[in-house]
Write a protein that holds these residues in place. Structure first.
Motif, PDB file in Angstrom:
ATOM      1  N   GLU A 198      -9.375 -45.857 -31.137  1.00  9.40           N
ATOM      2  CA  GLU A 198      -8.503 -45.094 -31.747  1.00  9.40           C
ATOM      3  C   GLU A 198      -7.584 -45.699 -32.612  1.00  9.40           C
ATOM      4  O   GLU A 198      -7.100 -46.703 -32.341  1.00  9.40           O
ATOM      5  N   LEU A 199      -7.343 -44.956 -33.825  1.00 10.91           N
ATOM      6  CA  LEU A 199      -6.552 -45.867 -35.175  1.00 10.91           C
ATOM      7  C   LEU A 199      -5.444 -44.656 -35.366  1.00 10.91           C
ATOM      8  O   LEU A 199      -5.822 -43.552 -35.411  1.00 10.91           O
ATOM      9  N   GLY A 200      -4.283 -45.556 -35.346  1.00 15.65           N
ATOM     10  CA  GLY A 200      -3.146 -44.346 -35.672  1.00 15.65           C
ATOM     11  C   GLY A 200      -2.166 -45.329 -36.757  1.00 15.65           C
ATOM     12  O   GLY A 200      -2.043 -46.637 -36.870  1.00 15.65           O
ATOM     13  N   GLY A 201      -1.306 -44.310 -37.509  1.00 12.43           N
ATOM     14  CA  GLY A 201      -0.383 -45.040 -38.550  1.00 12.43           C
ATOM     15  C   GLY A 201      -1.269 -45.433 -39.600  1.00 12.43           C
ATOM     16  O   GLY A 201      -2.381 -46.040 -39.726  1.00 12.43           O
ATOM     17  N   PHE A 202      -0.773 -45.151 -40.999  1.00  8.78           N
ATOM     18  CA  PHE A 202      -1.439 -45.563 -42.123  1.00  8.78           C
ATOM     19  C   PHE A 202      -0.875 -45.834 -43.122  1.00  8.78           C
ATOM     20  O   PHE A 202       0.543 -46.471 -43.204  1.00  8.78           O
ATOM     21  N   GLN A 203      -1.404 -46.366 -44.497  1.00  4.53           N
ATOM     22  CA  GLN A 203      -0.704 -46.960 -45.511  1.00  4.53           C
ATOM     23  C   GLN A 203       0.587 -46.704 -45.797  1.00  4.53           C
ATOM     24  O   GLN A 203       1.467 -47.339 -46.013  1.00  4.53           O
ATOM     25  N   ASP A 204       1.016 -45.289 -45.912  1.00  2.00           N
ATOM     26  CA  ASP A 204       2.380 -44.942 -46.209  1.00  2.00           C
ATOM     27  C   ASP A 204       3.250 -44.768 -45.012  1.00  2.00           C
ATOM     28  O   ASP A 204       4.346 -44.055 -45.293  1.00  2.00           O
ATOM     29  N   GLN A 205       2.856 -45.122 -43.981  1.00  2.00           N
ATOM     30  CA  GLN A 205       3.937 -44.973 -42.676  1.00  2.00           C
ATOM     31  C   GLN A 205       4.315 -46.587 -42.393  1.00  2.00           C
ATOM     32  O   GLN A 205       3.724 -47.539 -42.674  1.00  2.00           O
ATOM     33  N   PRO A 206       5.441 -46.388 -41.644  1.00  2.00           N
ATOM     34  CA  PRO A 206       6.108 -47.839 -41.239  1.00  2.00           C
ATOM     35  C   PRO A 206       5.590 -48.531 -39.999  1.00  2.00           C
ATOM     36  O   PRO A 206       5.897 -49.275 -39.342  1.00  2.00           O
ATOM     37  N   GLU A 207       4.366 -47.768 -39.520  1.00  2.00           N
ATOM     38  CA  GLU A 207       3.902 -48.024 -38.217  1.00  2.00           C
ATOM     39  C   GLU A 207       2.607 -48.093 -38.046  1.00  2.00           C
ATOM     40  O   GLU A 207       1.940 -47.587 -38.970  1.00  2.00           O
ATOM     41  N   GLU A 208       1.671 -48.881 -37.294  1.00  2.00           N
ATOM     42  CA  GLU A 208       0.239 -48.823 -37.128  1.00  2.00           C
ATOM     43  C   GLU A 208       0.141 -49.209 -35.641  1.00  2.00           C
ATOM     44  O   GLU A 208       0.889 -49.851 -35.060  1.00  2.00           O
ATOM     45  N   HIS A 209      -0.974 -48.434 -34.950  1.00  2.00           N
ATOM     46  CA  HIS A 209      -1.607 -48.654 -33.803  1.00  2.00           C
ATOM     47  C   HIS A 209      -2.911 -48.441 -33.577  1.00  2.00           C
ATOM     48  O   HIS A 209      -3.392 -47.589 -34.549  1.00  2.00           O
ATOM     49  N   TYR A 210      -3.330 -49.156 -32.726  1.00  2.00           N
ATOM     50  CA  TYR A 210      -4.764 -48.920 -32.170  1.00  2.00           C
ATOM     51  C   TYR A 210      -4.918 -48.946 -30.726  1.00  2.00           C
ATOM     52  O   TYR A 210      -4.310 -49.797 -29.996  1.00  2.00           O
ATOM     53  N   THR A 211      -6.018 -48.374 -30.253  1.00  2.00           N
ATOM     54  CA  THR A 211      -6.267 -48.302 -28.739  1.00  2.00           C
ATOM     55  C   THR A 211      -7.780 -48.435 -28.538  1.00  2.00           C
ATOM     56  O   THR A 211      -8.539 -47.893 -29.267  1.00  2.00           O
ATOM     57  N   VAL A 212      -8.045 -49.281 -27.594  1.00  2.00           N
ATOM     58  CA  VAL A 212      -9.443 -49.475 -27.020  1.00  2.00           C
ATOM     59  C   VAL A 212      -9.416 -49.198 -25.511  1.00  2.00           C
ATOM     60  O   VAL A 212      -8.656 -49.792 -24.705  1.00  2.00           O
ATOM     61  N   THR A 213     -10.335 -48.298 -25.074  1.00  2.00           N
ATOM     62  CA  THR A 213     -10.358 -48.176 -23.733  1.00  2.00           C
ATOM     63  C   THR A 213     -11.735 -47.944 -23.113  1.00  2.00           C
ATOM     64  O   THR A 213     -12.626 -47.292 -23.875  1.00  2.00           O
ATOM     65  N   ALA A 214     -12.127 -48.657 -21.944  1.00  2.00           N
ATOM     66  CA  ALA A 214     -13.397 -48.758 -21.481  1.00  2.00           C
ATOM     67  C   ALA A 214     -13.197 -47.932 -20.124  1.00  2.00           C
ATOM     68  O   ALA A 214     -12.363 -48.599 -19.240  1.00  2.00           O
TER      69      ALA A 214
END
Length: 259
Positions: A198-214
């Motif tokens: 999962e990816l979140g937060g994009f170029q015009d935002q002050p944050e970004e995050h990503y998640t990997v779950t198995a």
């Protein structure tokens, strides 16, 4: 921000009766425990000369043992629904952690200081996906949704000489759009593997995050199963005077009831 969040929750609540009334929906409810170590930095910043940021940053290194020693409470669960090629899920995580320490500062032990630190964190995920691959027990669902994050830290510093004293709260809350893929592979009648990116937060935002779950799903009966998982979450945020740059990772386990 909070008005937008409430509006999203209202829309989901209004839609729920219509989805739940369909007899062919399949539901799963999974309370779980995530033993997550936290490593990174957090703090505050103010704008300096010429727009330069002057920051006050604290390094954070919370091991899984630290989490168990100082955990005050928490709630974690996942609710998922499937119908045909559609997949919807909501995931909620809340943790509150605190610590108290005493120290002596000044020459010859002149002043004793008591430090109390409390951290509250809330994450809510809501997403909807559609199956694009179904082949020999393997399913693939791209999905879109949003993630709401609310972080707050309370710091209280008391000195015996009544000169040293700090009592402050630092934090922020925000909403990110997210995109991701959910994969499921049925190994046999007892075990299945699930993965999520999962990816979140994009170029015009002050944050970004990503998640990997198995996740390994262990079916016990038609109604009950166990889930063993490992998750990595990266959050990089800097806005409204608050900085949070953290890697949260560790194993977890949940019990799923299907209906």
């Amino acid at each position: 921000m909070k008005k937008t969040f409430k509006a999203m929750l209202t829309a989901i609540a209004l839609a729920a009766p219509f989805t739940a009334s369909a007899e062919d929906w399949q539901f799963e409810f999974t309370p779980y425990l995530w033993l997550a170590a936290n490593e990174g930095s957090t703090g505050a910043f103010t704008a300096g000369p010429l727009g330069n940021e002057i920051s006050s940053i604290s390094e954070v290194d919370i091991t899984i043992q630290d989490l168990l020693d100082h955990l005050d409470g928490g709630t974690m669960f996942n609710f998922a629904a499937k119908k045909g090629d559609w997949l919807a899920y909501s995931e909620f995580t809340y943790l509150t952690v605190s610590d108290e320490q005493s120290a002596t500062i000044g020459p010859l032990g002149g002043s004793s200081v008591d430090l109390e630190l409390g951290i509250d964190g809330t994450i809510l995920d809501v997403a909807v996906g559609y199956r694009v691959v179904q082949n020999n027990g393997f399913d693939l669902y791209p999905y879109v949704g949003f993630r709401y994050i609310d972080l707050e830290s309370d710091l209280k510093l008391d000195g015996s000489n009544e000169v040293i004293g700090i009592d402050t709260t630092l934090g922020d809350d925000w909403i990110d759009p997210v995109v991701g893929v959910h994969a499921a592979w049925k190994i046999n009648d007892t075990f299945a593997f699930q993965g999520r990116l999962e990816l979140g937060g994009f170029q015009d935002q002050p944050e970004e995050h990503y998640t990997v779950t198995a996740t390994l799903n262990h079916k016990l009966s038609d109604k009950w199963s166990l889930k063993y998982f490992y998750r990595y979450l990266k959050v990089d945020y800097a806005d409204n005077g608050f900085i949070y740059n953290m890697e949260v990772t560790g194993p977890g386990m949940g019990a799923t009831y299907s209906f």
